[in-house]
Motif scaffolding. Structure first.
Motif, PDB file in Angstrom:
ATOM      1  N   ASP A 165      13.425 -12.344  -7.934  1.00 16.59           N
ATOM      2  CA  ASP A 165      14.733 -11.968  -7.416  1.00 16.59           C
ATOM      3  C   ASP A 165      14.467 -10.988  -6.282  1.00 16.59           C
ATOM      4  O   ASP A 165      14.222  -9.809  -6.520  1.00 16.59           O
ATOM      5  CB  ASP A 165      15.597 -11.302  -8.486  1.00 16.59           C
ATOM      6  N   PRO A 166      14.473 -11.460  -5.034  1.00 17.53           N
ATOM      7  CA  PRO A 166      14.054 -10.579  -3.930  1.00 17.53           C
ATOM      8  C   PRO A 166      14.967  -9.385  -3.708  1.00 17.53           C
ATOM      9  O   PRO A 166      14.562  -8.423  -3.065  1.00 17.53           O
ATOM     10  CB  PRO A 166      14.058 -11.519  -2.717  1.00 17.53           C
ATOM     11  N   LEU A 167      16.175  -9.446  -4.246  1.00 17.57           N
ATOM     12  CA  LEU A 167      17.081  -8.309  -4.122  1.00 17.57           C
ATOM     13  C   LEU A 167      16.799  -7.243  -5.166  1.00 17.57           C
ATOM     14  O   LEU A 167      17.263  -6.109  -5.044  1.00 17.57           O
ATOM     15  CB  LEU A 167      18.540  -8.772  -4.233  1.00 17.57           C
ATOM     16  N   LYS A 168      16.013  -7.620  -6.191  1.00 19.19           N
ATOM     17  CA  LYS A 168      15.689  -6.678  -7.261  1.00 19.19           C
ATOM     18  C   LYS A 168      14.199  -6.741  -7.586  1.00 19.19           C
ATOM     19  O   LYS A 168      13.803  -7.210  -8.663  1.00 19.19           O
ATOM     20  CB  LYS A 168      16.524  -6.970  -8.514  1.00 19.19           C
ATOM     21  N   PRO A 169      13.344  -6.324  -6.661  1.00 16.66           N
ATOM     22  CA  PRO A 169      11.897  -6.356  -6.929  1.00 16.66           C
ATOM     23  C   PRO A 169      11.528  -5.457  -8.099  1.00 16.66           C
ATOM     24  O   PRO A 169      12.136  -4.396  -8.299  1.00 16.66           O
ATOM     25  CB  PRO A 169      11.284  -5.861  -5.619  1.00 16.66           C
ATOM     26  N   GLU A 170      10.536  -5.883  -8.872  1.00 12.59           N
ATOM     27  CA  GLU A 170      10.102  -5.125 -10.045  1.00 12.59           C
ATOM     28  C   GLU A 170       8.607  -4.877  -9.974  1.00 12.59           C
ATOM     29  O   GLU A 170       7.831  -5.791  -9.659  1.00 12.59           O
ATOM     30  CB  GLU A 170      10.436  -5.878 -11.337  1.00 12.59           C
ATOM     31  N   VAL A 171       8.186  -3.664 -10.295  1.00 13.51           N
ATOM     32  CA  VAL A 171       6.768  -3.318 -10.285  1.00 13.51           C
ATOM     33  C   VAL A 171       6.059  -4.006 -11.448  1.00 13.51           C
ATOM     34  O   VAL A 171       6.474  -3.886 -12.602  1.00 13.51           O
ATOM     35  CB  VAL A 171       6.571  -1.798 -10.370  1.00 13.51           C
TER      36      VAL A 171
ATOM     37  N   PRO B  36       0.851  -1.199   0.000  1.00 14.46           N
ATOM     38  CA  PRO B  36       0.000   0.000   0.000  1.00 14.46           C
ATOM     39  C   PRO B  36       0.885   1.246   0.000  1.00 14.46           C
ATOM     40  O   PRO B  36       1.621   1.481   0.966  1.00 14.46           O
ATOM     41  CB  PRO B  36      -0.783  -0.127   1.322  1.00 14.46           C
ATOM     42  N   ASN B  37       0.815   2.021  -1.066  1.00 11.05           N
ATOM     43  CA  ASN B  37       1.708   3.178  -1.166  1.00 11.05           C
ATOM     44  C   ASN B  37       1.119   4.227  -2.096  1.00 11.05           C
ATOM     45  O   ASN B  37       0.278   3.938  -2.936  1.00 11.05           O
ATOM     46  CB  ASN B  37       3.078   2.743  -1.694  1.00 11.05           C
ATOM     47  N   ASP B  38       1.611   5.466  -1.942  1.00 13.36           N
ATOM     48  CA  ASP B  38       1.249   6.547  -2.864  1.00 13.36           C
ATOM     49  C   ASP B  38       1.768   6.253  -4.265  1.00 13.36           C
ATOM     50  O   ASP B  38       2.742   5.503  -4.438  1.00 13.36           O
ATOM     51  CB  ASP B  38       1.868   7.865  -2.393  1.00 13.36           C
ATOM     52  N   ALA B  39       1.150   6.887  -5.263  1.00 11.13           N
ATOM     53  CA  ALA B  39       1.614   6.753  -6.640  1.00 11.13           C
ATOM     54  C   ALA B  39       1.119   7.944  -7.446  1.00 11.13           C
ATOM     55  O   ALA B  39       0.020   8.455  -7.191  1.00 11.13           O
ATOM     56  CB  ALA B  39       1.098   5.454  -7.266  1.00 11.13           C
ATOM     57  N   PRO B  40       1.903   8.407  -8.410  1.00 10.74           N
ATOM     58  CA  PRO B  40       1.443   9.491  -9.280  1.00 10.74           C
ATOM     59  C   PRO B  40       0.136   9.110  -9.968  1.00 10.74           C
ATOM     60  O   PRO B  40      -0.044   7.982 -10.434  1.00 10.74           O
ATOM     61  CB  PRO B  40       2.583   9.627 -10.299  1.00 10.74           C
ATOM     62  N   GLY B  41      -0.801  10.061  -9.996  1.00  9.64           N
ATOM     63  CA  GLY B  41      -2.083   9.820 -10.645  1.00  9.64           C
ATOM     64  C   GLY B  41      -3.126   9.182  -9.765  1.00  9.64           C
ATOM     65  O   GLY B  41      -4.216   8.855 -10.237  1.00  9.64           O
ATOM     66  N   TRP B  42      -2.803   9.010  -8.485  1.00 12.51           N
ATOM     67  CA  TRP B  42      -3.752   8.372  -7.561  1.00 12.51           C
ATOM     68  C   TRP B  42      -3.833   9.179  -6.278  1.00 12.51           C
ATOM     69  O   TRP B  42      -2.848   9.783  -5.836  1.00 12.51           O
ATOM     70  CB  TRP B  42      -3.306   6.949  -7.221  1.00 12.51           C
ATOM     71  N   ASP B  43      -5.009   9.177  -5.669  1.00 13.69           N
ATOM     72  CA  ASP B  43      -5.196   9.796  -4.359  1.00 13.69           C
ATOM     73  C   ASP B  43      -5.024   8.747  -3.270  1.00 13.69           C
ATOM     74  O   ASP B  43      -5.701   7.712  -3.285  1.00 13.69           O
ATOM     75  CB  ASP B  43      -6.600  10.408  -4.244  1.00 13.69           C
ATOM     76  N   ARG B  44      -4.139   9.005  -2.339  1.00 16.12           N
ATOM     77  CA  ARG B  44      -3.875   8.131  -1.200  1.00 16.12           C
ATOM     78  C   ARG B  44      -3.228   6.814  -1.653  1.00 16.12           C
ATOM     79  O   ARG B  44      -2.839   6.641  -2.803  1.00 16.12           O
ATOM     80  CB  ARG B  44      -5.148   7.878  -0.396  1.00 16.12           C
ATOM     81  N   ARG B  45      -3.120   5.891  -0.704  1.00 16.54           N
ATOM     82  CA  ARG B  45      -2.404   4.647  -0.988  1.00 16.54           C
ATOM     83  C   ARG B  45      -3.207   3.739  -1.925  1.00 16.54           C
ATOM     84  O   ARG B  45      -4.411   3.579  -1.766  1.00 16.54           O
ATOM     85  CB  ARG B  45      -2.129   3.883   0.313  1.00 16.54           C
ATOM     86  N   VAL B  46      -2.481   3.112  -2.854  1.00 17.91           N
ATOM     87  CA  VAL B  46      -3.060   2.140  -3.781  1.00 17.91           C
ATOM     88  C   VAL B  46      -2.156   0.898  -3.798  1.00 17.91           C
ATOM     89  O   VAL B  46      -1.130   0.850  -3.126  1.00 17.91           O
ATOM     90  CB  VAL B  46      -3.213   2.737  -5.198  1.00 17.91           C
ATOM     91  N   ILE B  47      -2.543  -0.116  -4.576  1.00 12.43           N
ATOM     92  CA  ILE B  47      -1.837  -1.397  -4.586  1.00 12.43           C
ATOM     93  C   ILE B  47      -0.668  -1.368  -5.563  1.00 12.43           C
ATOM     94  O   ILE B  47      -0.852  -1.225  -6.772  1.00 12.43           O
ATOM     95  CB  ILE B  47      -2.781  -2.548  -4.974  1.00 12.43           C
ATOM     96  N   TRP B  48       0.523  -1.532  -5.036  1.00  8.91           N
ATOM     97  CA  TRP B  48       1.704  -1.789  -5.854  1.00  8.91           C
ATOM     98  C   TRP B  48       1.946  -3.303  -5.826  1.00  8.91           C
ATOM     99  O   TRP B  48       2.265  -3.868  -4.780  1.00  8.91           O
ATOM    100  CB  TRP B  48       2.933  -1.096  -5.290  1.00  8.91           C
ATOM    101  N   THR B  49       1.775  -3.971  -6.963  1.00 12.72           N
ATOM    102  CA  THR B  49       2.082  -5.395  -7.066  1.00 12.72           C
ATOM    103  C   THR B  49       3.491  -5.540  -7.627  1.00 12.72           C
ATOM    104  O   THR B  49       3.810  -4.955  -8.658  1.00 12.72           O
ATOM    105  CB  THR B  49       1.074  -6.118  -7.972  1.00 12.72           C
ATOM    106  N   MET B  50       4.325  -6.319  -6.927  1.00 11.76           N
ATOM    107  CA  MET B  50       5.730  -6.450  -7.318  1.00 11.76           C
ATOM    108  C   MET B  50       6.117  -7.903  -7.524  1.00 11.76           C
ATOM    109  O   MET B  50       5.702  -8.784  -6.764  1.00 11.76           O
ATOM    110  CB  MET B  50       6.637  -5.829  -6.258  1.00 11.76           C
ATOM    111  N   ASP B  51       6.917  -8.123  -8.550  1.00 14.40           N
ATOM    112  CA  ASP B  51       7.533  -9.414  -8.827  1.00 14.40           C
ATOM    113  C   ASP B  51       8.791  -9.509  -7.960  1.00 14.40           C
ATOM    114  O   ASP B  51       9.684  -8.666  -8.054  1.00 14.40           O
ATOM    115  CB  ASP B  51       7.887  -9.479 -10.318  1.00 14.40           C
ATOM    116  N   ILE B  52       8.838 -10.543  -7.100  1.00 14.12           N
ATOM    117  CA  ILE B  52       9.990 -10.688  -6.203  1.00 14.12           C
ATOM    118  C   ILE B  52      10.712 -12.017  -6.454  1.00 14.12           C
ATOM    119  O   ILE B  52      11.315 -12.595  -5.536  1.00 14.12           O
ATOM    120  CB  ILE B  52       9.574 -10.556  -4.725  1.00 14.12           C
TER     121      ILE B  52
END
Length: 391
Positions: A162-168, A144-160
């Motif tokens: 490689d847990p050292l290099k997460p990707e949105v 749950p985090n802020d993002a451009p184009g959104w009001d308040r926290r929204v869902i960031w889904t990340m591919d982990i």
């Protein structure tokens, strides 16, 4: 005034008051070690950061490591990724205290739990993530985090993978959260009726479930994570107070358990409890029952009275089938049978003894190890209680 423990179908195995320096939040347990995030100065006068405890002998837990947060940072939520990596949120403290804080999440190597090692940091905008989730089976994380184009926290889904290099993978919010430009930056302490993702979002099959604080509960088609779509949505604030915290399915059944987090400054006699939501028609989710412990016993005790979080696993089979373990602040930990979703029934409880120098119990969060032991975390100074459910 000290008060002894209250227990039914629970047995205390061990206690470590040093967990999170007394005031804890989320707990994760792996390979005989418990990791406990600290609430810090959030309704408690404690340190910011997290502690690590050897719980291989649950009757004799002991602290083996700690990490102190940098100035301006709140890092109370943590999740184990795979076997050897720990993610910990880096959320800016409110107001001037958080100015200049680096927001996102820390990445630690925990292959040697007594000597945790920082190995990375993922930067995120706004005030940083709150209660995030990790799905190790799918190798995904949900922030749950802020993002451009959104009001308040929204869902960031990340591919982990490689847990050292997460990707949105994607960023998604309710349609009403769409905004122009940067949107509205998050308030780390949102009003009860504010529409902002709380979390953690979770996936069952091709559906994601998420709680949006004052914005209700969403059922999301996540068959394509890069193009998620809203399937169904319900909200009950107003007239109820709000603060939808966790939305979690009951095994493989068409029902959700939803908790509304009790607030720190006011307890509500008729709000902020546990709900059951019928999702047989996903486009029209309907609340069908509620549950709360005996108000007459706990409401007038000090601190918060109301729901918080659940053990984030309500299995489809086994001895804990249809069993919800829910933390209820001054009412401790409750075990609730939801096999009949129209009539949830309490089947056990554990309210720790109030330790010397502490006003009341504030059971905040709950975790579990592979042996089925439960780890109950207090946010007002009592630390961690290790329990066995005997029901």
């Amino acid at each position: 005034m000290m008060r002894g423990e209250e227990a039914k179908n629970f047995r205390l195995l061990g206690h470590d008051r040093s967990a999170a320096w007394g005031g804890g939040s989320l707990v994760e347990v792996r390979r005989g070690h418990a990791y406990v995030g600290a609430v810090g100065g959030s309704s408690y006068n404690g340190r910011e950061g997290f502690t690590v405890h050897d719980v291989s002998d649950p009757r004799n837990p002991r602290k083996v490591a700690e990490f102190l947060a940098p100035p301006g940072i709140h890092m109370h939520k943590l999740r184990i990724v795979g076997d050897d990596i720990l993610y910990v949120n880096s959320e800016a403290l409110p107001g001037d205290r958080g100015k200049g804080a680096r927001t996102g999440f820390y990445i630690f190597d925990i292959s040697r739990p007594g000597t945790i090692r920082e190995v990375g940091f993922y930067d995120m905008p706004g005030s940083g993530p709150h209660r995030f989730g990790v799905d190790n089976e799918r190798q995904l994380a949900f922030f749950p985090n802020d993002a451009p184009g959104w009001d308040r926290r929204v869902i960031w889904t990340m591919d982990i993978r490689d847990p050292l290099k997460p990707e949105v993978v994607s960023i998604w919010g309710l349609p009403s959260q769409r905004a122009t430009g940067e949107g509205i930056h998050n308030d780390p302490h949102p009003a009860e009726q504010t529409c902002t993702l709380h979390g953690p979002p979770m996936i069952r099959g091709d559906r994601m479930f998420a709680a949006f604080w004052g914005g209700g509960v969403a059922i999301i088609d996540c068959s394509d994570l890069r193009n998620m779509k809203l399937v169904g949505h319900t909200r009950w604030s107003p007239p109820f107070v709000g603060s939808n915290h966790t939305a979690w399915p009951i095994g493989d059944r068409p029902y959700l358990v939803v908790t509304d987090e009790a607030r720190a400054k006011q307890s509500y006699w008729d709000s902020q409890f546990m709900w059951i939501v019928d999702i047989r028609d996903e486009t029209n989710p309907v609340t069908v029952s509620t549950w709360f412990p005996d108000r007459e016993t706990y409401f007038h005790r000090a601190g918060r009275f109301g729901a918080h979080n659940i053990l984030e696993n309500i299995p489809s089979e086994g001895p804990w089938k249809d069993l919800v373990f829910i933390t209820y602040f001054n009412a401790g930990l409750r075990a609730v049978d939801v096999s009949d979703p129209l009539r949830p029934k309490e089947v056990g409880h554990y309210v720790p003894a109030v330790p010397e120098g502490q006003e009341e119990i504030q059971s905040n969060d709950i975790g579990c190890d592979d042996a089925g032991r439960l780890y109950l975390i207090d946010r007002w100074g009592a630390g961690m209680h290790i329990l066995e459910y005997t029901g």
